[in-house]
Design a protein around this motif. Structure first.
Motif, PDB file in Angstrom:
ATOM      1  N   LEU B  10       1.971  70.672 -74.543  1.00 25.75           N
ATOM      2  CA  LEU B  10       0.863  70.534 -73.588  1.00 25.75           C
ATOM      3  C   LEU B  10       0.727  69.103 -73.111  1.00 25.75           C
ATOM      4  N   LEU B  11       0.909  68.151 -74.020  1.00 21.97           N
ATOM      5  CA  LEU B  11       0.795  66.743 -73.649  1.00 21.97           C
ATOM      6  C   LEU B  11       1.960  66.333 -72.755  1.00 21.97           C
ATOM      7  N   ARG B  13       3.945  68.115 -70.826  1.00 20.78           N
ATOM      8  CA  ARG B  13       4.076  68.709 -69.494  1.00 20.78           C
ATOM      9  C   ARG B  13       2.845  68.502 -68.623  1.00 20.78           C
ATOM     10  N   ARG B  14       1.909  67.679 -69.066  1.00 20.63           N
ATOM     11  CA  ARG B  14       0.708  67.435 -68.277  1.00 20.63           C
ATOM     12  C   ARG B  14       1.086  66.910 -66.890  1.00 20.63           C
ATOM     13  N   GLU B  15       0.519  67.530 -65.874  1.00 24.20           N
ATOM     14  CA  GLU B  15       0.843  67.141 -64.500  1.00 24.20           C
ATOM     15  C   GLU B  15      -0.094  66.027 -64.058  1.00 24.20           C
ATOM     16  N   GLN B  16       0.472  64.881 -63.706  1.00 26.95           N
ATOM     17  CA  GLN B  16      -0.357  63.736 -63.336  1.00 26.95           C
ATOM     18  C   GLN B  16      -1.266  64.062 -62.154  1.00 26.95           C
ATOM     19  N   LEU B  20      -6.607  68.723 -67.094  1.00 27.04           N
ATOM     20  CA  LEU B  20      -5.725  69.128 -68.191  1.00 27.04           C
ATOM     21  C   LEU B  20      -5.589  70.647 -68.256  1.00 27.04           C
ATOM     22  N   GLU B  21      -4.560  71.094 -68.941  1.00 27.07           N
ATOM     23  CA  GLU B  21      -4.427  72.539 -69.181  1.00 27.07           C
ATOM     24  C   GLU B  21      -5.530  73.013 -70.133  1.00 27.07           C
ATOM     25  N   LEU B  24      -6.029  72.278 -74.004  1.00 27.81           N
ATOM     26  CA  LEU B  24      -6.431  70.928 -74.413  1.00 27.81           C
ATOM     27  C   LEU B  24      -7.952  70.787 -74.423  1.00 27.81           C
ATOM     28  N   PRO B 388      -4.959  73.855 -63.881  1.00 29.69           N
ATOM     29  CA  PRO B 388      -5.363  72.487 -63.563  1.00 29.69           C
ATOM     30  C   PRO B 388      -5.415  72.262 -62.057  1.00 29.69           C
ATOM     31  N   CYS B 403      -7.580  60.635 -68.624  1.00 33.38           N
ATOM     32  CA  CYS B 403      -6.588  61.637 -69.057  1.00 33.38           C
ATOM     33  C   CYS B 403      -5.282  60.976 -69.467  1.00 33.38           C
ATOM     34  N   VAL B 407      -3.667  61.346 -73.153  1.00 38.74           N
ATOM     35  CA  VAL B 407      -2.327  61.915 -73.365  1.00 38.74           C
ATOM     36  C   VAL B 407      -1.437  60.892 -74.072  1.00 38.74           C
TER      37      VAL B 407
END
Lengths: 430, 430, 430
Positions: B10-11, B13-16, B20-21, B24, B388, B403, B407
């Protein structure tokens, strides 16, 4: 990220003479095992014969997710069953106490007799065999009026050992001919083992129990001799003298008082009769009897207090005028029920023979104080910074024995259970 | 059936630029890690020096399952300890605030001094070594009157960086010589990161905070220039002018105002002093001072508002007449405590110098509005259909930085911790 | 120590004709799968067209962690969306019912139209594409005024089969031109499957439902012929005669009454119209109409009761004067919502055409009695000693069919899902 130690590891690495590691008090999986191993496979105290004095009288006791129906039959025998209908599983009796004829399920009317046999089930057709659908029995034994049950298919075989040893102590108080003057439930916000540990020492009494310490003497619960100054040394010696002379007197009356301790048995126990302070009669604020009508056929009131402790879940105090029994039942990792009952002679009348408030004052106050201590301790052991601390070898010896018993019983049964239990098999006796 | 992504996944693949997903924010294992990694291994804000003004004054702060005892000693130093007895683990102090002499455990009377040393323990016998059983210390630092603690054995080493940068900003408000005029706890029904994200933008202010937007100007929090019509463009330009001239004036007075931002440090922070609308004095409905007696030795009230934000858990506003501090403490994946304190000069008297209701009105209203938004958002992100969404690059830049910090800190510590931590090892400093 | 059987094992080894094994009623992982497989991948009943009679009327329905927004548009079409903003996930509508124009998120003002399209989002800059950020749709179908939704990407394709079969039965009651006279939520303390099983038999009616059994005849729900004495045999024969002659009369009026049962379809259902006792008009204490103004264009009141049952979560009774619909929604392994709505002709006026208390009396009483039975049963099946008991083949046949449907749907989807679902993929339609 954190690797959790298994229960087996926690048990194995337990440091003797120290309180347990935090997960043994707080983790949900440990709690589930405590219920399964300790509370379903050992003899547990659940009540007294005066709870169900007459034929048809029944009571229900919750042990974890289980409900046990305890019923006195026409032949005065006490039976115990799983309180669950064999049709679609409805609870049969929901009240804590009731008086019933047959046991009738409210859902679809299935009807069972006092021995658990299915007598009647509508709509099931001619091929349905009622004899396969009786209530499932639960092991039940009484000891001088105290009721113990065991939910395992096979109960520990040393109940007789306890019964034979202890019956001569409690028998003279004639519990079967007493009545429950008062009963109440207190929920402590802590793990059941903290409740038990708290019960097994009086190191905390002087600082926390102003009412209980009026009739009790701390010396009865051990002390560090080196710490005594001249004054307290004389005091302790005088206590020992008083205990010795009272014991001699009690022996003549047929009341054994010497300590008997087999706390590490599967069915662990301990008993002794100790002298009380002041008038020496009872756990009251003035140390005198709370009930004018004495128990059994007693004519003297200064019989001290016979205490009886069992592993895993009870303690009891028997005096000339009344008795108090305590049942401990875990509800959650951090919640524990303590059910206290006061017994007096069955012919004693409230108002005339005893004032209820006076009867129950010392232990209602003491229970609440203990509940506060247990909550305080549960909060602390839940703390990551907590680490097991040392027990006093002078005043916390029985706490240590409780922990030893717990660790031994858990270790033994974890091994046995892993070897024998098929997945999902019901634990109950068939 | 559903394969749950690991926290690491999850951390990673976090999309900038996006929220957050869901896991999380909602998953229990993530919450446990948040407590362990973020709240036990970073500097967290827990209170102010005026919480414990005198020797013997102490307060307790709960951080997850931990309780920390913060105590001012005779030498005026502030100490922090794990609030747990070394004997059987009882909590030592249960009140949020108290004044004490030695620290005495209520259970069995073990007694500790103000430096944590075990002074006395009954019944333990001559071989017992008190020096091994002192209270476990917790790292504590103050920054211009704000108290930070760190529960890790080794605290992040960049606290000084924040302290050196920020002390010149806050120092002039002389927090050590203020008093807590009011404090209250609000529980928000949402994850703590949603509480923090909500704090890091004012995109939602116009639609939700009628009281707060009286003294505040949205332009101070960013805007999309292309969206401004001629009128708002002029308005923004005028705001920038006012800020520039106020800054020049404050600089002359020794009050720095320029933005300082190091939000991605382990001990991340940001500060700036912004001009206020109207009279420009305070966060009040009429934009004027709420307290007639100004803080420190201030003689002018139009000092705008110095704001100070920290990662992970605080923000603060310092004005000429009063200051407001906010501590965020996670209670559960979906419950977060926000503790707000209003500080005024220690010689200010309620009734004479300030009307309490007027002092606290803007932020009690604003806090409740934010709590509602956080609850609304937690409900939504718990929804399987949630995905997200994009942050505005104009007005949600600090949310993105929160965020990013989260992360990065989690990723870093998950790796470190996996390598270094033995199973079950206490996290606390020894 | 205890090896927990997997859900797959529990489903596979289910013994036909018996209640389910305990973990299927009590375990949290089974509950999660129930929500995912049964409630997110099947057509579930959620309300009636009269819940949203006018354009702009909307209602929200909670299905596990999901909230679905059901909205009637200007074109009178009913749309369903996931009730979550595409920006930062806030819930859009929180009231159970409301009337709105556009759908505006309270957090940052993002605004959606009635088809779900994102119309407006401030501060997002020129490169932001609103067309990628519309609300996510949810499948919705109506059947003669009843609203069903499906949260899966692909809904079961047999909804039409049910609709075609059942529309001729319900259609004449003209639900679209009725109104909700009363609605209330009851929370049952038991697993949703126990709620459904309880609904699927009347074996328990005689002993538990004194109000409901006034208009109902047990014979309509099956009986064991061998158990009938001469008197009851005559009674049953007379009931069959009455049903036959009523059916003939109803057929002439265009009201089909014959049993239609396809309970094992993915979208399982059953319907039949049964004669009522006494005046034969309604589910009331005096068996007469509760509402003077009849539904639709009915001129006769003795239409018996058309019942319609669906798998997994509803049942309905349609009489000449009113209809009652029941929606079941699981809240937790041991908590289930039952939402009951009473419908009358939209022109009926309370006080004039019906007395509300009289209208709702039978089913509010019956619902509470059923809730008590469900709680009793949930308590019992949670008991380790519980084992699945036998269903009566005469009176519990539909209970067995519910269980068969449940086991089949779960088994089928567990397999499918394991093969098709990427980790963490949203279940919802895009």
């Amino acid at each position: 990220m954190t690797v959790h130690p298994t229960v087996e590891e926690l048990l194995q690495r337990r440091e003797q003479g120290h309180s347990l590691e935090a997960p043994l008090y707080t983790r949900a999986d440990v709690f589930d095992l405590d219920m399964d191993v300790i509370f379903r496979r050992h003899w547990i105290f659940v009540g007294v014969e005066p709870d169900v004095p007459e034929p048809g009288d029944c009571m229900t006791v919750e042990v974890g997710a289980s409900s046990v129906l305890i019923l006195r039959g026409e032949d005065m025998q006490i039976h115990a069953f799983h309180n669950v209908c064999r049709h679609r599983g409805a609870r049969l009796v929901t009240a804590e106490k009731a008086t019933i004829g047959n046991i009738v399920c409210r859902y679809h009317g299935w009807t069972y007799g006092e021995t658990g046999a299915l007598l009647f089930a509508e709509h099931m057709g001619p091929e349905f065999d009622t004899s396969c659908h009786g209530l499932k029995p639960v092991h039940l034994r009484t000891l001088a009026g105290l009721i113990f049950i065991c939910l395992a298919a096979e109960a520990p075989d040393d109940f007789d050992r306890m019964a034979e040893t202890i019956a001569p102590y409690i028998g003279p108080h004639d519990i079967a001919n007493s009545k429950v003057a008062y009963s109440y439930d207190l929920i402590e916000e802590g793990n059941w083992k903290l409740t038990m540990e708290n019960n097994r020492e009086c190191y905390h009494c002087a600082g926390n129990h102003p009412e209980l310490t009026i009739p009790l003497q701390a010396y009865g619960f051990g002390f560090a001799p080196d710490e005594l100054d001249a004054f307290h040394r004389a005091d302790a010696a005088s206590y020992e003298g008083a205990q010795a002379s009272a014991s001699a007197r009690w022996t003549e009356m047929g009341l054994p008082s010497a300590e008997r301790e087999e706390l590490l048995n599967a069915t662990g126990f301990r008993a002794e009769r100790l002298v009380l302070s002041g008038a020496g009669e009872s756990h009251t604020l003035d140390t005198r009897r709370a009930c004018g009508k004495l128990m059994a056929d007693f004519t003297q009131a200064d019989l001290g207090a016979l205490s009886f402790w069992t592993q895993p879940n009870s303690w009891h105090h028997f005096m000339a005028d009344h008795a108090v029994t305590f049942m401990v039942m875990p509800l959650a990792p951090n919640r524990t029920l303590v059910r206290t009952k006061w017994l007096v002679h069955k012919d004693a009348a409230e108002g005339r023979d005893y004032d209820l408030e006076n009867l129950i004052r010392v232990w209602t106050a003491t229970n609440q104080q203990d509940a506060d201590l247990v909550a305080l301790t549960h909060g602390g052991v839940s703390e990551p910074a907590y680490e097991p601390g040392p027990y006093s070898r002078f005043t916390e010896g029985l706490v240590e024995k409780f922990c030893q018993w717990y660790v031994a019983r858990m270790s033994r049964h974890l091994l046995d259970a892993a070897l024998r239990m098929p997945a999902g098999a019901p634990v109950a006796a068939e």
